[in-house]
Design an enzyme around this catalytic site. Sequence first.
Site, PDB file in Angstrom:
ATOM      1  N   ASP A 179      -6.660   1.763   8.472  1.00 44.43           N
ATOM      2  CA  ASP A 179      -6.628   1.889   7.014  1.00 44.43           C
ATOM      3  C   ASP A 179      -6.029   0.648   6.372  1.00 44.43           C
ATOM      4  O   ASP A 179      -6.502   0.167   5.344  1.00 44.43           O
ATOM      5  CB  ASP A 179      -5.803   3.116   6.606  1.00 44.43           C
ATOM      6  CG  ASP A 179      -6.617   4.384   6.738  1.00 44.43           C
ATOM      7  OD1 ASP A 179      -7.856   4.268   6.915  1.00 44.43           O
ATOM      8  OD2 ASP A 179      -6.022   5.478   6.674  1.00 44.43           O
ATOM      9  N   ASP A 193      -2.675  -0.633  10.952  1.00 41.07           N
ATOM     10  CA  ASP A 193      -3.730   0.224  11.512  1.00 41.07           C
ATOM     11  C   ASP A 193      -5.072   0.011  10.793  1.00 41.07           C
ATOM     12  O   ASP A 193      -5.222  -0.904   9.989  1.00 41.07           O
ATOM     13  CB  ASP A 193      -3.302   1.699  11.429  1.00 41.07           C
ATOM     14  CG  ASP A 193      -3.038   2.102   9.974  1.00 41.07           C
ATOM     15  OD1 ASP A 193      -3.331   1.293   9.072  1.00 41.07           O
ATOM     16  OD2 ASP A 193      -2.544   3.219   9.762  1.00 41.07           O
ATOM     17  N   GLU A 250       0.832  -1.190   0.000  1.00 43.20           N
ATOM     18  CA  GLU A 250       0.000   0.000   0.000  1.00 43.20           C
ATOM     19  C   GLU A 250       0.879   1.257   0.000  1.00 43.20           C
ATOM     20  O   GLU A 250       1.730   1.418   0.873  1.00 43.20           O
ATOM     21  CB  GLU A 250      -0.882  -0.015   1.246  1.00 43.20           C
ATOM     22  CG  GLU A 250      -1.733   1.219   1.399  1.00 43.20           C
ATOM     23  CD  GLU A 250      -2.235   1.383   2.826  1.00 43.20           C
ATOM     24  OE1 GLU A 250      -1.852   0.576   3.691  1.00 43.20           O
ATOM     25  OE2 GLU A 250      -2.983   2.329   3.053  1.00 43.20           O
TER      26      GLU A 250
END
Length: 651
Positions: free
Chosen positions: A519, A517, A442
């Site tokens: 996200d 986390d 990501e």
Amino acid sequence: MSDTESGEESNYGAENITVLEGLEAVRKRPGMYIGSTGPQGLHHLVYEVVDNSVDEAMAGHCSAIEVIVHTDDSVEVRDDGRGIPTGEHPKYEGMSAAEVVMTVLHAGGKFGGGGYKVSGGLHGVGISVVNALSKKVEVQIDREGKHHYMDFADGGTVQTKLEVRGESPDGFTGTTVRFWPDDTIFEETEFRAQTLLDRFQMMAFLNRGLKIRFRDERRAEVHEDANEDGWIEFHYEGGIKDFVRHVNQSKEALFAKVGYYEVAEETQEVEIAFQWNTGFNADGLHSFANGITTGGGGMHETGFRSALTRTVNKYGKDKNLLKDTEDLSGDDVREGLTAIISVRLQDPQFEGQTKDKLGNVSVRSMVEKATNEKLAEWLEENPAEAKLVINKSIAAQRAREAARAARDTIRNKTALDGAGMPEKLKDCSSKDPRERELFIVEGDSAGGSAIQARDPRTMAILPIRGKILNVERARLDRMLKNLEVQTLIQAIGAGIGDEFDIDKIRYHKIILLADADVDGSHIRTLLLTFFFRQMRELVENQHIYIAQPPLYSTTQGKSKVYLKDDREKDAWLEDHPNHKKDFQRLKGLGEMQWLELAETTMNPGDRTLLQVSVDQAAMADEVFSTLMGEDVARRKHFIQTNAKDVRFLDI
Ligand code: 0RA
């Protein structure tokens, strides 16, 4: 034997010996009768007993069934039916009819009487099988004003022959069976409440009007759905119509009505309920035969599918909603359809390896004929709804064509661009898919670190940006226009959807690398859902992994220590009681030194990868549907009820 002679020793005749041999056969090969001696077989015992009460209820003699799991893991099933007959059995000397029902294989059914009987139960083996596989069984019968008692031990040996123990409450009739599963036969004897509840709810849906109540006495606290006495009740006056509403509850219905029709022939019957939703799934068809799930489909599904496609096309053309040349496919018509098909028949043939496919050919023509007639009538009577269905099917057809075109474009791109690989992909040099790994990372900065940290021979890096897209609400055609999705498909190299070919995958490990986390968790869920829906074999063959970057670091002497999560941190503190508590919380992949990333998360010798199972991916899919679906109230409820269970969301 009459009731007054109870307790008297009777001579054992040839019948009694046959009885004991029968039950002995069950104990020798339990798998033949209940499938397995694992948890499934154990729960099957409950279903077998409850099925008998359900038969009584469906014959109109019983208003409610109560099931209790006791603290000693015995199960009690009570009904207010007619009570098992207590008089002497005409064929078995010295035995009451109730004793015969409890000890003779296949004697569970109603004796005498004409007409056909359609009973539930996977193999219809009868309650004597439960007796054979229990270390103790108690039976209480209220019938003709008297309360009767009998019990059995060690796999069906009579301990107390049927005897009268007082009067029944005024006018009350019914049967109570309590059994203690034999722990020398079953691998474990602990019942799982949710498994039982799911089954009872399904039975209540499939048997309109039936009331099933459940209470778990092992629980200290009361179940959230239970009333103050701890009972959970399932009762649906709408039957399978309510079932359809229940399934569509997390979705947005295309219209408020639920369609329904039923047809009964002499020895078989079918009922069908249906409603379309605005979603894009074409696998909302659920079928049952004699109250048993037929996940493998079979003749009832085949009959329904062909008649559905035919009838919708015919209606569309008759009403000029469809051009004469325009043919909707089965997939087009079924997009967004939730339908329950329930058939009952005398002698169901369950086929296939998992015995979950209905093989009776006569069922196909019954369902096909019923659907041709009754669905056509329903469409005629509900023109507004019918129009919505046709329009939705046309939209599905266009989307399918667009998806085909988009897929061809991707395929051509792949063919033209030499190796055909996306620019963003930093590929590895090994040519052997078995040792090649694809890290999906990501964000670009994390991608940068990962490129430095990798072993370029075996590790490829594909950075993707943020939220790929809402795969729940997008049809395949829109999904394929998304650049991130295109890149993924090209990198993996095996196509998508129906065309996915597992033999072509370019990497045997596909590793999701995202922050620890919220996200990060979200993007993992998105990716898992995408793989689950569009490349399911990748998940089934366990090619998907989740990398686990550490959450904390600390120093010990000169060396740095990484700790995966709070649990590891606490464990480490326990092992190092004098350590000062200066832990760094690692913010994100992007902020990690590449060497740190290599040593904690990527190097095969140091890392721990989580291998994703179908269960986990399916869970992600369901969590995803609920979180991303249209129904705000349900989404809110879901978040509230699952907020405590962080594991559930934190995949
Ligand atoms: C045989 C015959 C009749 C009822 C039953 C069995 C029966 C079995 C079970 C098992 C659990 N609950 C049950 N309730 C009834 C018919 C009785 C009659 O004709 O009166």
